[in-house]
Design a protein around this motif. Structure first.
Motif, mmCIF file in Angstrom:
data_model
loop_
_atom_site.group_PDB
_atom_site.id
_atom_site.type_symbol
_atom_site.label_atom_id
_atom_site.label_comp_id
_atom_site.label_asym_id
_atom_site.label_seq_id
_atom_site.Cartn_x
_atom_site.Cartn_y
_atom_site.Cartn_z
ATOM 1 N N ILE A 46 39.817 103.478 43.690
ATOM 2 C CA ILE A 46 40.997 102.692 44.041
ATOM 3 C C ILE A 46 40.829 102.181 45.476
ATOM 4 O O ILE A 46 40.298 102.883 46.332
ATOM 5 N N GLY A 47 41.290 100.968 45.727
ATOM 6 C CA GLY A 47 41.189 100.387 47.059
ATOM 7 C C GLY A 47 42.485 99.711 47.460
ATOM 8 O O GLY A 47 43.464 99.721 46.711
ATOM 9 N N PHE A 48 42.464 99.119 48.644
ATOM 10 C CA PHE A 48 43.623 98.365 49.122
ATOM 11 C C PHE A 48 43.142 97.158 49.906
ATOM 12 O O PHE A 48 42.311 97.279 50.802
ATOM 13 N N VAL A 49 43.690 95.987 49.547
ATOM 14 C CA VAL A 49 43.362 94.740 50.231
ATOM 15 C C VAL A 49 44.524 94.420 51.173
ATOM 16 O O VAL A 49 45.625 94.115 50.720
ATOM 17 N N ASN A 50 44.280 94.520 52.458
ATOM 18 C CA ASN A 50 45.308 94.188 53.443
ATOM 19 C C ASN A 50 45.652 92.707 53.377
ATOM 20 O O ASN A 50 44.833 91.889 52.948
ATOM 21 N N PHE A 51 46.833 92.366 53.823
ATOM 22 C CA PHE A 51 47.296 90.979 53.775
ATOM 23 C C PHE A 51 46.367 90.045 54.540
ATOM 24 O O PHE A 51 46.097 88.939 54.115
ATOM 25 N N ASN A 52 45.846 90.492 55.668
ATOM 26 C CA ASN A 52 44.993 89.641 56.498
ATOM 27 C C ASN A 52 43.510 89.911 56.319
ATOM 28 O O ASN A 52 42.714 89.586 57.194
ATOM 29 N N SER A 53 43.124 90.486 55.200
ATOM 30 C CA SER A 53 41.712 90.781 54.951
ATOM 31 C C SER A 53 40.911 89.487 54.853
ATOM 32 O O SER A 53 41.392 88.474 54.359
ATOM 33 N N ILE A 92 44.193 97.963 44.589
ATOM 34 C CA ILE A 92 43.348 97.415 43.530
ATOM 35 C C ILE A 92 42.714 98.532 42.707
ATOM 36 O O ILE A 92 42.339 99.578 43.224
ATOM 37 N N PHE A 93 42.625 98.251 41.414
ATOM 38 C CA PHE A 93 42.035 99.160 40.431
ATOM 39 C C PHE A 93 40.852 98.438 39.799
ATOM 40 O O PHE A 93 41.053 97.453 39.078
ATOM 41 N N PRO A 94 39.631 98.886 40.068
ATOM 42 C CA PRO A 94 38.480 98.225 39.451
ATOM 43 C C PRO A 94 38.501 98.374 37.927
ATOM 44 O O PRO A 94 38.746 99.459 37.401
ATOM 45 N N ILE A 95 38.277 97.275 37.251
ATOM 46 C CA ILE A 95 38.127 97.256 35.795
ATOM 47 C C ILE A 95 36.632 97.181 35.540
ATOM 48 O O ILE A 95 35.971 96.237 35.977
ATOM 49 N N ASN A 96 36.104 98.185 34.869
ATOM 50 C CA ASN A 96 34.663 98.291 34.691
ATOM 51 C C ASN A 96 34.209 97.832 33.310
ATOM 52 O O ASN A 96 34.939 97.947 32.331
ATOM 53 N N SER A 97 32.968 97.386 33.272
ATOM 54 C CA SER A 97 32.316 97.099 31.994
ATOM 55 C C SER A 97 32.006 98.426 31.308
ATOM 56 O O SER A 97 32.184 99.502 31.900
ATOM 57 N N LEU A 98 31.517 98.362 30.090
ATOM 58 C CA LEU A 98 31.154 99.600 29.387
ATOM 59 C C LEU A 98 30.083 100.390 30.129
ATOM 60 O O LEU A 98 30.005 101.606 30.001
ATOM 61 N N SER A 99 29.274 99.707 30.928
ATOM 62 C CA SER A 99 28.232 100.399 31.686
ATOM 63 C C SER A 99 28.772 101.016 32.983
ATOM 64 O O SER A 99 28.034 101.654 33.717
ATOM 65 N N PRO A 102 31.930 97.426 38.044
ATOM 66 C CA PRO A 102 33.166 96.644 38.169
ATOM 67 C C PRO A 102 32.952 95.181 37.798
ATOM 68 O O PRO A 102 31.933 94.593 38.141
ATOM 69 N N MET A 103 33.929 94.618 37.055
ATOM 70 C CA MET A 103 33.820 93.219 36.620
ATOM 71 C C MET A 103 35.131 92.462 36.808
ATOM 72 O O MET A 103 35.195 91.257 36.570
ATOM 73 N N ALA A 104 36.184 93.165 37.215
ATOM 74 C CA ALA A 104 37.486 92.545 37.428
ATOM 75 C C ALA A 104 38.362 93.579 38.141
ATOM 76 O O ALA A 104 37.933 94.712 38.373
ATOM 77 N N PHE A 105 39.599 93.170 38.441
ATOM 78 C CA PHE A 105 40.532 94.072 39.097
ATOM 79 C C PHE A 105 41.924 93.903 38.544
ATOM 80 O O PHE A 105 42.304 92.830 38.097
ATOM 81 N N GLY A 106 42.659 94.987 38.641
ATOM 82 C CA GLY A 106 44.093 94.928 38.503
ATOM 83 C C GLY A 106 44.642 95.221 39.877
ATOM 84 O O GLY A 106 44.067 96.016 40.620
ATOM 85 N N GLY A 107 45.721 94.565 40.230
ATOM 86 C CA GLY A 107 46.305 94.786 41.538
ATOM 87 C C GLY A 107 47.786 95.078 41.433
ATOM 88 O O GLY A 107 48.488 94.471 40.633
ATOM 89 N N ARG A 108 48.244 96.044 42.224
ATOM 90 C CA ARG A 108 49.658 96.410 42.246
ATOM 91 C C ARG A 108 50.205 96.208 43.648
ATOM 92 O O ARG A 108 49.656 96.704 44.620
#
Length: 176
Positions: A46-53, A92-99, A102-108
Protein backbone atom coordinates in the motif's frame (compact mmCIF):
# COMPACT_ATOMS: atom_id res chain seq x y z
CA UNK A 1 7.67 -5.05 -20.41
CA UNK A 2 8.06 -1.31 -19.92
CA UNK A 3 4.59 -0.96 -18.34
CA UNK A 4 5.61 -3.42 -15.64
CA UNK A 5 8.73 -1.37 -14.91
CA UNK A 6 6.74 1.87 -14.68
CA UNK A 7 4.14 0.33 -12.38
CA UNK A 8 6.77 -1.38 -10.22
CA UNK A 9 8.74 1.84 -9.76
CA UNK A 10 5.54 3.78 -9.00
CA UNK A 11 4.44 1.14 -6.46
CA UNK A 12 7.80 1.02 -4.71
CA UNK A 13 8.21 4.80 -4.64
CA UNK A 14 4.83 5.52 -3.05
CA UNK A 15 5.00 2.53 -0.72
CA UNK A 16 8.26 3.96 0.65
CA UNK A 17 6.77 7.47 0.76
CA UNK A 18 3.97 6.19 2.99
CA UNK A 19 6.50 5.28 5.68
CA UNK A 20 9.19 7.91 5.09
CA UNK A 21 7.60 11.16 3.93
CA UNK A 22 6.21 13.34 6.76
CA UNK A 23 3.49 14.55 4.35
CA UNK A 24 2.19 10.97 4.22
CA UNK A 25 1.54 10.82 7.95
CA UNK A 26 -2.17 11.55 7.41
CA UNK A 27 -2.48 8.39 5.29
CA UNK A 28 -0.46 6.25 7.68
CA UNK A 29 -2.60 7.50 10.59
CA UNK A 30 -5.75 6.66 8.63
CA UNK A 31 -4.52 3.09 8.08
CA UNK A 32 -3.51 2.76 11.75
CA UNK A 33 -6.96 4.02 12.79
CA UNK A 34 -8.40 1.21 10.63
CA UNK A 35 -6.06 -1.16 12.56
CA UNK A 36 -3.95 -1.99 9.52
CA UNK A 37 -0.51 -3.06 10.74
CA UNK A 38 2.80 -2.17 9.11
CA UNK A 39 3.22 -5.82 8.11
CA UNK A 40 -0.11 -5.83 6.23
CA UNK A 41 0.73 -2.48 4.60
CA UNK A 42 4.02 -4.01 3.43
CA UNK A 43 2.40 -7.28 2.36
CA UNK A 44 -0.06 -5.45 0.08
CA UNK A 45 2.50 -2.72 -0.87
CA UNK A 46 0.00 0.00 0.00
CA UNK A 47 1.24 3.51 -0.77
CA UNK A 48 0.21 7.14 -0.64
CA UNK A 49 0.44 9.78 -3.36
CA UNK A 50 0.73 13.24 -1.84
CA UNK A 51 -1.20 16.06 -3.48
CA UNK A 52 2.00 17.77 -4.67
CA UNK A 53 3.85 14.62 -5.73
CA UNK A 54 5.92 14.91 -8.89
CA UNK A 55 7.17 11.49 -9.91
CA UNK A 56 6.38 12.04 -13.60
CA UNK A 57 9.70 13.81 -14.24
CA UNK A 58 11.65 11.04 -12.51
CA UNK A 59 9.91 8.27 -14.45
CA UNK A 60 10.27 10.14 -17.76
CA UNK A 61 14.06 9.91 -17.37
CA UNK A 62 13.92 6.11 -17.15
CA UNK A 63 11.00 5.15 -19.43
CA UNK A 64 9.63 5.96 -22.86
CA UNK A 65 7.46 9.07 -22.44
CA UNK A 66 4.83 7.78 -24.90
CA UNK A 67 4.36 4.62 -22.85
CA UNK A 68 4.44 6.61 -19.60
CA UNK A 69 1.65 8.85 -20.93
CA UNK A 70 -0.37 5.76 -21.93
CA UNK A 71 0.08 4.14 -18.51
CA UNK A 72 -3.02 5.78 -17.03
CA UNK A 73 -1.06 7.02 -14.01
CA UNK A 74 -1.14 10.62 -15.24
CA UNK A 75 -3.39 12.97 -17.16
CA UNK A 76 -2.47 16.14 -18.99
CA UNK A 77 -3.59 19.40 -17.35
CA UNK A 78 -4.30 21.73 -20.28
CA UNK A 79 -4.23 24.85 -18.09
CA UNK A 80 -0.90 24.15 -16.40
CA UNK A 81 0.61 22.29 -19.40
CA UNK A 82 1.91 19.48 -17.18
CA UNK A 83 1.14 15.84 -16.48
CA UNK A 84 -0.65 15.42 -13.17
CA UNK A 85 -0.89 12.29 -11.07
CA UNK A 86 -4.29 10.63 -11.27
CA UNK A 87 -4.03 9.26 -7.71
CA UNK A 88 -2.79 12.39 -5.92
CA UNK A 89 -3.96 12.69 -2.34
CA UNK A 90 -5.02 9.03 -2.31
CA UNK A 91 -3.95 5.83 -0.65
CA UNK A 92 -3.07 3.48 -3.48
CA UNK A 93 -3.58 -0.27 -3.70
CA UNK A 94 -1.54 -2.01 -6.40
CA UNK A 95 -3.61 -4.30 -8.62
CA UNK A 96 -1.37 -7.15 -9.69
CA UNK A 97 -1.34 -9.47 -12.66
CA UNK A 98 -1.54 -13.21 -12.02
CA UNK A 99 2.26 -13.23 -11.87
CA UNK A 100 2.15 -10.71 -8.99
CA UNK A 101 3.45 -7.69 -10.92
CA UNK A 102 1.59 -4.38 -10.52
CA UNK A 103 -0.44 -3.38 -13.59
CA UNK A 104 -2.96 -0.86 -12.23
CA UNK A 105 -4.08 0.84 -9.03
CA UNK A 106 -7.08 1.49 -6.94
CA UNK A 107 -7.04 4.72 -5.02
CA UNK A 108 -8.96 5.80 -1.94
CA UNK A 109 -9.31 9.42 -0.94
CA UNK A 110 -8.84 10.14 2.76
CA UNK A 111 -10.71 13.44 2.97
CA UNK A 112 -14.29 12.45 2.12
CA UNK A 113 -15.58 15.99 2.65
CA UNK A 114 -14.49 17.05 -0.83
CA UNK A 115 -16.29 16.49 -4.13
CA UNK A 116 -14.04 13.70 -5.41
CA UNK A 117 -15.03 10.06 -5.72
CA UNK A 118 -14.09 8.01 -2.67
CA UNK A 119 -12.52 5.25 -4.80
CA UNK A 120 -11.07 5.36 -8.29
CA UNK A 121 -9.36 2.72 -10.42
CA UNK A 122 -6.75 3.06 -13.10
CA UNK A 123 -8.34 3.69 -16.47
CA UNK A 124 -8.33 0.94 -19.06
CA UNK A 125 -5.12 0.86 -21.05
CA UNK A 126 -3.47 -1.43 -23.59
CA UNK A 127 -1.94 -3.13 -20.56
CA UNK A 128 -4.94 -3.30 -18.19
CA UNK A 129 -8.61 -4.27 -18.66
CA UNK A 130 -10.81 -3.84 -15.59
CA UNK A 131 -13.28 -6.51 -16.62
CA UNK A 132 -10.52 -9.11 -17.00
CA UNK A 133 -8.95 -8.65 -13.58
CA UNK A 134 -9.70 -8.93 -9.87
CA UNK A 135 -7.89 -7.28 -6.98
CA UNK A 136 -5.93 -9.83 -4.93
CA UNK A 137 -6.43 -12.64 -7.46
CA UNK A 138 -2.67 -13.20 -7.72
CA UNK A 139 -2.46 -14.00 -4.01
CA UNK A 140 -5.69 -16.02 -3.85
CA UNK A 141 -4.61 -18.13 -6.81
CA UNK A 142 -1.40 -19.18 -5.02
CA UNK A 143 -3.28 -20.42 -1.93
CA UNK A 144 -6.52 -21.62 -3.54
CA UNK A 145 -5.79 -25.23 -2.59
CA UNK A 146 -6.19 -24.27 1.09
CA UNK A 147 -9.86 -23.22 1.03
CA UNK A 148 -13.24 -24.10 -0.44
CA UNK A 149 -14.70 -20.63 -0.88
CA UNK A 150 -13.80 -17.19 -2.11
CA UNK A 151 -15.23 -14.00 -0.65
CA UNK A 152 -16.18 -11.31 -3.13
CA UNK A 153 -16.02 -7.66 -2.03
CA UNK A 154 -16.45 -4.24 -3.57
CA UNK A 155 -13.63 -2.34 -1.85
CA UNK A 156 -9.90 -2.93 -1.42
CA UNK A 157 -10.09 -2.13 2.28
CA UNK A 158 -12.42 -5.11 2.78
CA UNK A 159 -9.73 -7.47 1.49
CA UNK A 160 -7.09 -5.75 3.61
CA UNK A 161 -9.23 -5.85 6.76
CA UNK A 162 -10.15 -9.52 6.36
CA UNK A 163 -6.48 -10.42 5.93
CA UNK A 164 -5.93 -9.19 9.51
CA UNK A 165 -7.95 -12.23 10.59
CA UNK A 166 -6.11 -14.63 8.25
CA UNK A 167 -9.05 -14.75 5.85
CA UNK A 168 -6.99 -14.64 2.66
CA UNK A 169 -9.49 -15.88 0.05
CA UNK A 170 -10.89 -12.42 -0.77
CA UNK A 171 -11.11 -10.65 -4.10
CA UNK A 172 -12.56 -7.39 -5.45
CA UNK A 173 -14.30 -6.76 -8.74
CA UNK A 174 -12.73 -3.88 -10.68
CA UNK A 175 -15.61 -3.11 -13.02
CA UNK A 176 -17.74 -0.11 -12.17
Amino acid sequence: NEYTGIYSDYTNYYHNELFNNPNSKIALNYLKKRKISDSIIKEFKIGFVNFNSRIYEKLSKNFDVKILNESGLFYYDENKKIYVERFRNRIIFPINSLSGKPMAFGGRIIDTKNKYAKYINSPETNFFRKGNNLYNLDRVRKISHKFDEVFFFYFYMNVICFSKFDIESCIVNLDT
